[in-house]
Design a protein around this motif. Sequence first.
Motif, short mmCIF file in Angstrom:
data_model
loop_
_atom_site.label_atom_id
_atom_site.label_comp_id
_atom_site.label_asym_id
_atom_site.label_seq_id
_atom_site.Cartn_x
_atom_site.Cartn_y
_atom_site.Cartn_z
N GLN A 240 0.83 -1.21 0.00
CA GLN A 240 0.00 0.00 0.00
C GLN A 240 0.86 1.26 0.00
O GLN A 240 0.54 2.24 -0.69
N LEU A 241 1.96 1.23 0.75
CA LEU A 241 2.85 2.40 0.78
C LEU A 241 3.50 2.60 -0.58
O LEU A 241 3.63 3.75 -1.06
N ARG A 242 3.90 1.52 -1.22
CA ARG A 242 4.44 1.64 -2.58
C ARG A 242 3.44 2.34 -3.50
O ARG A 242 3.80 3.23 -4.28
N HIS A 243 2.18 1.92 -3.41
CA HIS A 243 1.15 2.52 -4.25
C HIS A 243 0.96 3.99 -3.92
O HIS A 243 0.81 4.84 -4.82
N ALA A 244 0.94 4.33 -2.64
CA ALA A 244 0.74 5.73 -2.25
C ALA A 244 1.89 6.61 -2.73
O ALA A 244 1.68 7.73 -3.22
N LEU A 245 3.11 6.10 -2.63
CA LEU A 245 4.27 6.88 -3.07
C LEU A 245 4.31 7.01 -4.59
O LEU A 245 4.69 8.05 -5.14
N PHE A 246 3.92 5.95 -5.26
CA PHE A 246 3.97 5.94 -6.73
C PHE A 246 2.88 6.82 -7.34
O PHE A 246 3.13 7.62 -8.24
N LEU A 247 1.64 6.70 -6.85
CA LEU A 247 0.53 7.47 -7.41
C LEU A 247 0.48 8.90 -6.88
O LEU A 247 -0.03 9.79 -7.54
N ARG A 248 0.93 9.11 -5.68
CA ARG A 248 1.11 10.41 -5.02
C ARG A 248 -0.21 11.05 -4.56
O ARG A 248 -0.40 11.33 -3.40
N ASP A 249 -1.11 11.31 -5.51
CA ASP A 249 -2.34 12.01 -5.18
C ASP A 249 -3.34 11.83 -6.33
O ASP A 249 -3.08 11.07 -7.28
N ALA A 250 -4.46 12.53 -6.26
CA ALA A 250 -5.48 12.39 -7.30
C ALA A 250 -4.95 12.78 -8.67
O ALA A 250 -5.28 12.14 -9.69
N ASP A 251 -4.12 13.83 -8.73
CA ASP A 251 -3.55 14.24 -10.02
C ASP A 251 -2.59 13.18 -10.56
O ASP A 251 -2.54 12.93 -11.77
N GLY A 252 -1.82 12.56 -9.66
CA GLY A 252 -0.91 11.51 -10.09
C GLY A 252 -1.66 10.31 -10.62
O GLY A 252 -1.26 9.70 -11.63
N LEU A 253 -2.76 9.95 -9.96
CA LEU A 253 -3.60 8.85 -10.44
C LEU A 253 -4.17 9.18 -11.82
O LEU A 253 -4.17 8.34 -12.73
N ARG A 254 -4.63 10.40 -11.99
CA ARG A 254 -5.22 10.81 -13.26
C ARG A 254 -4.18 10.73 -14.39
O ARG A 254 -4.47 10.25 -15.49
#
Length: 439
Positions: A293-307
Amino acid sequence: MTLSTTSPARLAELREETRAAYDALVARGLALDLTRGKPSPAQLDLSTPMLDLGGAELGPAGAGADHRNYGGLAGLVELRRIFAGVLRVPVEQLLALGNSSLALMHDTLAHAALFGVPGSERPWSAGRTAVLCPVPGYDRHFALCEKLGFEMIPVAMRDDGPDMDAVERIAAADPEVRAIWCVPTYANPTGAVYGEETVRRLAALDAAAPDFRILWDDAYAVHHLTDEPAQAPDVLARCAEHGHPDRPLVYGSTSKITFAGAGVAFFGASRTNVEWLTGHLALRTIGPDKLNQLRHALFLRDADGLRAHMDAHRALLRPRFDLVGRVLRERLGGLGVATWSEPRGGYFVSLDVPDGCARRTVELAAGAGIRLTPAGATFPYGTDPRDRNIRIAPTYPALDDLEQAMEGLAVCVLLAALERNAAAPSRIVHEDEHVPPPA
C-alpha cells in the motif's frame, strides 16, 4: 443490404463465399485469446517504477507506525485519501485491504451467508436468498452467487443502468431478494454508466427485505477511454438521503491500474457496515500488506498523479477499442447480423449477434484458433435465453493479433448468421439487394 432483404440466390452465394473465407481462416492456424479483460504487458510496464522504491522509502515511519509490522486493519490513510474521491466514499469509511476486490466481494457475501448483515433477521444461507443480476453482466459475480447457493434473478441492463421498473417490482414483492449487483461506471460488458435517476431509484427502493444491499462494484471508475470522463452518482450519499445509509457496499481496486496480481482492494460503506466487516476481518487477518500500500501511495502520489497514470493507460487502450469498432463496422455494418457497444471506458465490448447464434459463433471461432468468453457467460447460470451475447475483451493482445482476431470473429459471426438463415429461411427477401462478400 441486410440478410433479411437479400435474394435466396445471393444468400446461397454468400454462404459459399463465407464458408471459403472461414476454411482459409482455419488453415492459418491462429492461436489468439480474447477471453479475459487483462491489462497488456505494456500497461503493466507503466507501473514498473513502483518496484524501484527502495528500503529508505518503505522502512520505518519515524515516530509513526512501522509498516513492516502487524496491525493497521483499515489500511494506509495516505492511499485511502487518493481513492476516496474516486470511489465517492469518505476516507474514514473506506478500507484499503488485500490485492483483490473479488476476494472482498467473496468475503462479504460469505459473511452475509454465515451471519447476515446489519439489519438481517437471519443469515442469508438460512433459507432462500435471491440476488438481482443485471444482464448482460459480470460472470464472476454470478459464479459467487452460484457457489453460495443464492438464487439469481436476471433483469435487463439499459444504457443508464438496470431496468428499474423490474427491480422495483421484484424487490418490493419478494422479501428474500436481498441484493443487486451493480457495475456503475462502464459496466461489464456493455460499458453503460448508471444515471442519476437510476441511482435515486435504487436508493429510494421500497425493498421488502430489511437488509437489502446494493453490491456496488466500481471496478472501472477511472478507466476512461475519452477525454470526457463519466462518473456515476454518489450512491452512499443518495442512499443516506433516502433513509437507507446501510444499503450500499462499495468495492474497487487498483488491479487494472498498477499490477493486476499485486494491487490493493477497497471497501467503502456506512460506518455500521464498515464496523461489521472489520469485526469479521479481525478474525481472518492481522492486517493488510502495508508495504504494498505504501508503494502505491508513493507511486501514485495524489489524485492528479492517479489521473496522469490513467491517461497513460488510455493512450494504450483507446487504439484497441477503436480497432474493434472499425473492424465490426467494416465487416458487419449494415448486414443486420450484429450490434455492439461503443464504450467510453472500461475493458469490454458487448457484441449481440442474431438470436440462436452466439454459441455457434464461439464454436466457429474456437475452430479457427480464436478463443472467446463462452457464450452465456454474461448471464446467470451461463444461460443466455436468446443465445446472442458475446463479450469481447480487447485489452491484452497486441494490436496486430487483435486485428486478426476481430477479422476472424467477423467471418464467424456472418457464417453463423447465414447458417441460421438457411435453417429458418422465413425472412422477407428482395431480388435486387446485394450483400458484399466477406474479406
